[in-house]
Design a protein around this motif. Structure first.
Motif: not given
Length: 331
Positions: A106-132
């Motif tokens: 979210d805007a504060e850098g906190r992980a969003l809750e699971e589910g589709g409803g929380s995605l309205i607050r999505l601000t950034r996606i972090d892909a640094a630790d994606v499975s190799p």
């Protein structure tokens, strides 16, 4: 199960998460003589895993599917077929992606809750630790709908209500899917929200495209090719197929339509059994079935009448089959 029955293979079982984050043991398969695994979203994020009062696509998650994919990759499978259908979710595949290392903030850098409803607050996606393991993997989503991620024919507006959404929930999920597509385009440089099938399984089709760099294909076509349907059917005079409800969605690429198309090129009669049929006359014009046997009544649950009705229609099916038999028959 159909692929393993025809192609051979092994069954695996993995402890994963159900749509509400409870542990569940789900089965998946490895095909013989191939480094190909087959996983199914319904086994870990399907509607039957929830009681009716538990259904809520604002909070249900596909994380369990991501665990199955990650497990298969870690065991050396390089191609993963992901069967998309029967899901209880509308999270755009973000739960699946979380299990593979993505973070949705979210805007504060906190992980969003699971589910589709929380995605309205999505601000950034972090892909640094994606499975190799994803780098050299081929992920193929098997779809049986043409729905895009959002819009009038999209995941939320067409399918969310059957997963427990209210009218207000549908509107919230629609905005959440639009927001998800916008942030994916900006942070990952990946699009796909308007691709046919992106809305499959509450947007998991989209998730496979943008998070796993995968592709989507028509599920019934993939299955028929792998089980060598044409090679087997050429020895037959009658093919029997079916699904729970034969309706306008059948024409989006579901099993019945795929079988009719494949058998039609061989000139084989096709009979279908269904629990109910809607818009029958229109469908008969658009879907060249030779005969449809309905085991239930429109608008009712067909399960209770199945045995009684099948005892009535089976003699006619048997008669039609035996009338068309020749000395060359393949079962």
């Amino acid at each position: 199960e159909a692929l393993v029955f025809h192609c051979g293979g092994s069954r695996y079982r993995t402890v994963t998460w159900d749509p509400l984050g409870r542990t569940v043991e789900a089965g998946w398969y490895g095909l013989a003589a191939e480094k190909t695994a087959v996983v199914e979203i319904a086994s870990c994020a399907g509607l039957p895993l929830l009681e009716p009062e538990e259904r809520n696509p604002l909070v249900t998650s596909t994380r369990g599917l991501g665990v199955l994919i990650k497990t298969a990759l870690e065991q050396g499978f390089q191609t993963i077929l992901v069967a998309l259908g029967g899901s209880a979710t509308n999270d755009g595949g973000t739960g699946m992606a979380r299990a593979l290392g993505y973070r949705f903030l979210d805007a504060e850098g906190r992980a969003l809750e699971e589910g589709g409803g929380s995605l309205i607050r999505l601000t950034r996606i972090d892909a640094a630790d994606v499975s190799p393991e994803l780098r050299n993997a081929e992920i193929i989503g098997l779809v049986d709908v043409k729905a895009p991620l959002h819009g009038p024919r999209g995941a939320s507006r067409v399918y969310a209500k059957q997963k427990g959404a209210t009218d207000a929930d549908v509107q919230a999920l629609e905005q959440a899917m639009i927001r998800l597509a916008e942030v994916c385009a900006r942070d990952l440089g990946a699009a796909g929200d308007d691709v046919a099938g992106a809305g499959a399984a509450g947007g998991v089709g989209f998730g496979i495209l943008v998070f796993l760099d995968g592709k989507l294909t028509r599920g019934i076509t993939e299955v028929l090719e792998r089980i060598r349907f044409r090679e087997q059917a050429q020895w037959s005079n009658v093919v029997i197929t079916g699904e729970g409800s034969i309706d306008i969605q059948t024409l989006q690429g579901k099993t019945v339509q795929g079988v009719v198309e494949a058998a039609g090129t061989l000139g084989i009669e096709v009979l279908a059994v269904c629990g109910e049929m809607r818009n029958g006359e229109e469908l008969q014009r658009m879907l060249p079935l030779d005969r449809i046997f309905c085991t239930g009544e429109p608008g009712t649950d067909p399960a209770g009448r199945l045995r009684e009705r099948m005892s009535q229609v089976w003699p006619e099916i048997r008669e039609r089959v035996t009338q068309n038999l020749t000395t060359r028959c393949y079962t």
